[in-house]
Design a protein around this motif. Structure first.
Motif, PDB file in Angstrom:
ATOM      1  N   THR A  14     -14.062  20.379  23.775  1.00  0.00           N
ATOM      2  CA  THR A  14     -13.637  19.566  22.620  1.00  0.00           C
ATOM      3  C   THR A  14     -12.212  19.039  22.820  1.00  0.00           C
ATOM      4  N   GLU A  20     -17.889  15.115  19.999  1.00  0.00           N
ATOM      5  CA  GLU A  20     -19.205  14.500  20.257  1.00  0.00           C
ATOM      6  C   GLU A  20     -19.741  14.982  21.603  1.00  0.00           C
ATOM      7  N   TRP A  22     -19.059  17.792  23.005  1.00  0.00           N
ATOM      8  CA  TRP A  22     -19.486  19.173  22.812  1.00  0.00           C
ATOM      9  C   TRP A  22     -20.876  19.227  22.161  1.00  0.00           C
ATOM     10  N   ASP A  23     -21.088  18.381  21.143  1.00  0.00           N
ATOM     11  CA  ASP A  23     -22.387  18.380  20.456  1.00  0.00           C
ATOM     12  C   ASP A  23     -23.519  18.009  21.418  1.00  0.00           C
ATOM     13  N   ARG A  24     -23.247  17.046  22.300  1.00  0.00           N
ATOM     14  CA  ARG A  24     -24.285  16.650  23.271  1.00  0.00           C
ATOM     15  C   ARG A  24     -24.559  17.803  24.249  1.00  0.00           C
ATOM     16  N   ASP A  33     -26.574  24.578  16.018  1.00  0.00           N
ATOM     17  CA  ASP A  33     -25.208  24.261  15.613  1.00  0.00           C
ATOM     18  C   ASP A  33     -24.593  25.459  14.904  1.00  0.00           C
ATOM     19  N   GLU A  57     -23.820  16.136  31.285  1.00  0.00           N
ATOM     20  CA  GLU A  57     -23.218  15.237  30.283  1.00  0.00           C
ATOM     21  C   GLU A  57     -21.921  14.613  30.774  1.00  0.00           C
TER      22      GLU A  57
END
Ligand code: HEM
Length: 188
Positions: A14, A20, A22-24, A33, A57
């Motif tokens: 992050t 974003e 990190w979320d991916r 989550d 990613e």
């Protein structure tokens, strides 16, 4: 591995690539989550899956990510409540490296399920030393390279770290030739 490690992976991603990213990565690794609990032990596959998802990613190699994580870990633990533990492990780089097992033994008091690596020093001279790394876990040598470089900068030092496989006469393991490049003329 303990959640503290996975939290630090999240912190590194992050800070450097944004929430974003990190979320991916988290989604690709198949994680809900939810936040990691530092003191809870997670299956090692969680950490390995996160690193694998991050390579895909971010388009970086696993070794690049692990080495960056090693540097980040030294800073992260210092501000996450383990600064005194780091301070007590040594006031020079070689002293600290020779105390790694005792340091993890102290960590184990707070993290009872800890399965720490073991380290051994050989060929310690004015110019550098060799650090031997024995682990239950495969594929983490680049993490140690990053940790050693992070520790060196903690002591205001600069080092060249060259990993190699060794183990004649004992169990095969990763080792690291560490040269103090900040001492004039020490690099060979
Ligand atoms: C006070 C600071 C530190 C804390 C709190 C800490 C704690 C931990 C924890 C919780 C793990 C996961 C292992 C498990 O859950 O079973 C771990 C693994 C590891 N630690 Fe530390 N550690 C610290 C500093 C260091 C330093 C300075 C090094 C430098 C060489 C190091 C080397 C490693 C390595 C290489 C692993 C990977 C596990 C393996 O190879 O099996 N740690 N540590």
């Amino acid at each position: 591995m303990y959640g503290l490690i996975n939290r630090a992976v999240k912190g590194l991603v992050t800070e450097q690539f944004g929430i974003e990213a990190w979320d991916r990565i988290r989604t690709r690794a198949g994680l809900e989550d939810e936040d990691f609990i530092s003191m809870e032990s997670y299956d090692d596959s969680v950490t390995y899956d996160l690193v694998a998802a991050a390579t895909e990613e971010l388009g970086l190699s696993a070794d690049t990510i692990l080495e960056a994580f090693g540097g980040y870990w030294v800073e992260y633990t210092a501000v996450e409540g383990y600064g005194a533990l780091l301070d007590s492990a040594g006031s020079t780089l070689p002293e600290f490296l020779s105390n790694l097992d005792q340091m993890h033994a102290r960590v184990k008091l707070a993290f009872p399920d800890l399965k720490p690596p073991r380290f051994r020093i050989s060929e310690s001279t004015e110019a550098g030393l060799t650090l031997h790394y024995f682990s239950h876990r495969p594929g983490l040598a680049a993490l140690v390279t990053g940790l050693v470089k992070g520790l060196a900068s903690r002591f205001g030092r600069e080092v060249k770290v060259t990993p190699f496989r060794t183990g004649e006469g004992e169990e095969a393991h990763d080792a690291f030739k560490i040269i103090y490049v900040d001492i004039a003329g020490s690099e060979v």
